[in-house]
Design a protein around this motif. Sequence first.
Motif, short mmCIF file in Angstrom:
data_model
loop_
_atom_site.label_atom_id
_atom_site.label_comp_id
_atom_site.label_asym_id
_atom_site.label_seq_id
_atom_site.Cartn_x
_atom_site.Cartn_y
_atom_site.Cartn_z
N VAL A 85 3.67 5.47 3.57
CA VAL A 85 2.66 4.92 3.88
C VAL A 85 2.87 5.31 5.24
O VAL A 85 2.78 6.45 5.72
N PRO A 86 0.55 5.38 5.41
CA PRO A 86 0.17 6.16 6.20
C PRO A 86 1.06 5.37 7.74
O PRO A 86 1.25 3.91 8.23
N GLY A 87 1.30 6.43 8.69
CA GLY A 87 1.46 5.99 10.28
C GLY A 87 3.31 5.97 10.13
O GLY A 87 3.67 5.83 11.28
N LYS A 146 0.66 -1.65 12.32
CA LYS A 146 0.39 -1.03 11.06
C LYS A 146 0.08 -1.64 10.34
O LYS A 146 0.98 -1.30 8.44
N HIS A 147 -0.16 -3.01 9.82
CA HIS A 147 -0.58 -3.93 8.54
C HIS A 147 -2.00 -3.74 7.85
O HIS A 147 -1.18 -3.79 6.71
N GLN A 148 -2.09 -3.31 8.14
CA GLN A 148 -3.53 -2.37 7.92
C GLN A 148 -3.29 -1.41 6.34
O GLN A 148 -3.70 -1.50 5.47
N GLU A 149 -2.63 -1.18 7.30
CA GLU A 149 -1.76 0.75 6.33
C GLU A 149 -1.49 0.14 5.53
O GLU A 149 -1.36 0.66 4.33
N ILE A 150 0.04 -0.67 5.69
CA ILE A 150 1.58 -1.14 4.70
C ILE A 150 0.71 -1.93 3.57
O ILE A 150 0.96 -2.15 2.37
N GLU A 188 -1.56 12.77 6.99
CA GLU A 188 -0.99 11.95 7.96
C GLU A 188 -0.15 10.89 6.47
O GLU A 188 1.17 10.48 7.42
N LEU A 189 -0.42 11.07 5.08
CA LEU A 189 0.65 10.12 4.44
C LEU A 189 2.06 11.41 4.24
O LEU A 189 2.63 11.56 4.01
N TYR A 211 5.38 -3.12 10.76
CA TYR A 211 4.23 -4.26 11.10
C TYR A 211 4.01 -4.28 12.29
O TYR A 211 2.78 -4.38 13.37
N LYS A 251 0.73 -1.94 0.29
CA LYS A 251 0.34 -0.28 0.14
C LYS A 251 0.68 1.35 -0.42
O LYS A 251 0.50 1.93 0.01
#
Length: 378
Positions: free
Chosen positions: A290-292, A372-376, A334-335, A368, A271
């Motif tokens: 990546v977000p975050g 942050k798994h969902q974002e990446i 954020e990004l 991870y 992502k």
Amino acid sequence: MATQAYFDWNATAPLRPQAKAAVTAALETTGNPSSVHASGRAARRLVEDARDKVAALVGATRREVVFTSGGTEANALALSPALGDSLLASAIEHPSVRSGGRFAAVEDVPVTAAGVVDLLALENLLKGRTRPLVSLMLANNETGVIQPVAEAAALVHAAGGLLHIDAVQGPGRIACDFKALGADLMTLSAHKIGGPQGVGALIVRDGLTLDALIRGGGQERSARAGTENVAGIAGFGAAAEAVRQEFAAETARMAGLRDELEAGIKAVAAKAIIFGAESPRLPNTTLFSVPGMKAETAVIAFDLEGVAVSSGAACSSGKVAPSHVLAAMGVVPELAGGAIRVSLGYATTSECVGIILKAWAKLAKGLYKAGKHQEIAA
Ligand code: PLP
């Protein structure tokens, strides 16, 4: 750890061996280029030889080259009310253009979400003006997005104005022909092409009279007073010649490595966003996030692995401000706050790409772990 893999070529490129040799030789030459004796003439030859090489790099004539102390000064020299009644500049310009030179105010030309100057908006902004001066960059230093300057030149000229191009990031990466781009003025900087820092040039279309920023002796045909930086100029000339000779091979090689890099970034973090990827870009620049992710932390993490990259955020007076370029493209903070710029050059190898990708895998693993798994991941 010492830097093993240098990926900050848009900030400054390592000195090319040819430029280093030319600087060293020039430092051993005594003489003021304005002196009439043999020593002075030897120094003058170094300056004029470099002028020919810089002119050849961008398809200009030697008379059109004015040497300056760098891109910043060339921009300040170009942006004078003597050349226009009002100044329009894109919202993604370098701070040396955004500050407006000698104009009291700069009006923004917006860019699209893809990081490209909005030509329709420019056309509208030009309406009703008598003598506008427009400043646009050839390619953005953060995203690498190439701007439609030739199309803009046609619009500006139809409106009775002049176009200045900040081409600092162009040479050696994309074709940079002064005439073909349709510019009236064009800024170059030596240290972005493997020349020394602190020297640059403003290319000024024949027939145009500049409003000198530094007055004094008649150097540079009175456009820029002061004894010439002979060694710096000689190094600039040598770098310009090397860039011209190696252009085709270098750009193709850099594009291949850039693609390898971007595929590797995505392999670890599907992502990851690569800014401006949908637009024509320089073959050497990747700005991603990546977000975050926090850019300041990521730059340090890369550094600890021996990898030099930069953040897309500008840091001044201790505060990290989000990139004005990404803000102009409408990227959410954020990004934007995680944007990392990776820029390549003539000495970048596949091995260097391997080193940065290894560091990236380690950094992403940390993200991870931090949940942050969902974002990446895909
Ligand atoms: N313009 C652009 C697009 C740049 O990237 C830079 C350098 O970062 C400059 C101007 C300023 O050039 P210099 O460092 O030679 O003053």
